[in-house]
Write a protein that holds these residues in place. Structure first.
Motif: not given
Length: 413
Positions: A256-265, A221-225
């Motif tokens: 942003d999309i790369v970060a979104f996938v990366h942060l699905m942790n 949420f913090d990085a991609t909301a």
């Protein structure tokens, strides 16, 4: 909620495009009056009072469940509007966020906890609907309903306009032309099988909500909301300030999309929710069997939402055959076997003979890491020897449903 609402909207949109217009529409019933005027609280109070006079009035109980569900839909859309959900290529991938909510010119700031509250409120509403419908025992109950006439006060301004009507929402969501006259003349005769079907859908949506709430998605949420909400409150306000114009695709969006996938942790936050989700899913399969038992026993042919092979449904050209129902019941059995751990999900890595115990994924949860699940190592704690689900079972599903299994599954539940 979107699984229910959007599948219903799509089907009704198709219906509207085929519905002939007549000179005069049938006068609205008592429940339709409430739905037309978005008077969900008033309807709930009225039907609750009527049930207190006669607790065995299953038709009134059915009406109460419907207005509670429509009220829940309105509360959800009002929350999305309040927080300025964005309609873009990102939100199109998320069930709830894809609901066609108009742009809010004055959106409120939204925190991660706010989003969890929205989901928890939806879960509470679904639980209420389930509790209302569960006592219905009358196998002859029938509720003719023109759902397309329903209006939702999405922006909570106390005014109802054309764009806040269900039939208009159908058109916006699907791109299929619809009209108010068609909505006025399209009724579905929901019956006892559909009561069970609706209970199953509420359990399915509850399972999805529980799974999301079981994990901590705060870093995501913090990085991609800013891709989803107009005014998210995060440690990175520059992301909102530097947001690309709507519809544009640039380097920032790519990162942003790369970060979104990366942060699905996601660390596990409330593991007990996953056990509850599994129970919800097992209830879905049990209710689906009950629903089809009732549907197959029907001998009438009255504006059927889910028809048996001898009936004609309200959906144009949507034919339900006995082989479809047989394979659907086989699918339910196979799903139960996977949820209980009696059968295993095959691992997609080569030369691995063990399978994934899906039951343990729910009952012994660990951090969810999308990349490691795709790679396979996240499945390691759940690998064991045993009977793996038969691939031919799933291939037969695709064959019998003519490659449209997932579309039918959204309808069949």
């Amino acid at each position: 909620m979107r699984l229910f609402v959007c599948s219903l909207l799509l089907v009704l949109s198709l219906l509207f495009s085929f519905t002939p217009l007549v000179k005069s529409a049938t006068p609205p019933s008592d429940i339709e009056e409430y739905l037309i005027n978005a008077q969900f609280q008033e309807a709930e109070a009225a039907f609750t009072a009527k049930l207190q006079e006669n607790n065995n009035d299953d038709l009134t109980r059915f009406k109460l469940g419907v207005v509670q569900l429509m009220g829940a839909t309105q509360r959800l859309t009002q929350s999305l509007y309040r927080y300025g959900v964005q309609q873009n290529f990102v939100t199109q991938f998320f069930p709830i966020l894809r609901l066609p909510v108009p742009i809010n010119p004055k959106p409120e700031p939204v925190t991660y906890q706010d989003t969890r509250n929205v989901l928890q409120n939806l879960l509470n509403d679904l639980t209420q609907v389930k509790d209302t419908l569960e006592p219905i025992k009358d196998n002859q109950v029938k509720l003719p309903l023109r759902l397309g006439l329903t209006r939702l006060d999405i922006n909570a301004d106390g005014k109802l306009v054309e764009d806040e009507s269900f039939w208009k929402t159908f058109s916006l969501l699907t791109g299929i032309p619809a009209s108010e006259k068609a909505a006025q003349n399209l009724a579905i005769a929901f019956d006892a099988g559909d009561v069970i079907w609706l209970r199953g859908y509420c359990n399915l949506l509850s399972a999805i909500a529980q799974i999301v709430l079981a994990y901590d998605e705060s870093k995501l949420f913090d990085a991609t909301a800013h891709l989803i909400f107009a005014q998210p409150k995060t440690p990175y306000p520059f992301l909102v300030a530097g947001r690309s114009p709507s519809g544009s695709f640039d380097f920032d969006i790519i990162t942003d999309i790369v970060a979104f996938v990366h942060l699905m942790n996601f660390p596990i936050a409330e593991p007990e929710r996953l056990t509850t989700a599994m129970e919800n899913l097992r209830t879905v399969t049990a209710l689906s069997r009950q629903s089809w038992d009732l549907i197959l026993a029907e001998t009438d042919n009255d504006r059927e939402w889910l028809p048996n092979p001898q009936q004609k449904g309200v959906i144009p050209n949507a034919v339900v055959t006995q082989p479809m129902i047989d394979e659907w019941l086989t699918f339910l059995n196979e799903t139960d076997a996977l949820l209980t751990g009696q059968k295993l999900v095959p691992l997609w890595r080569k030369r691995e003979v063990r399978g994934i115990n899906l039951n343990k994924v729910f009952t012994q949860p660990q951090t969810f890491d999308l990349i490691l699940w795709v790679q396979g190592t996240a499945a390691a704690p759940y690998l064991e020897l045993g009977k793996v689900t038969d691939t031919n079972t799933w291939l037969r599903l695709l064959e019998v449903f003519r490659g449209q299994f997932f579309q039918f599954a959204a309808w069949f539940n």
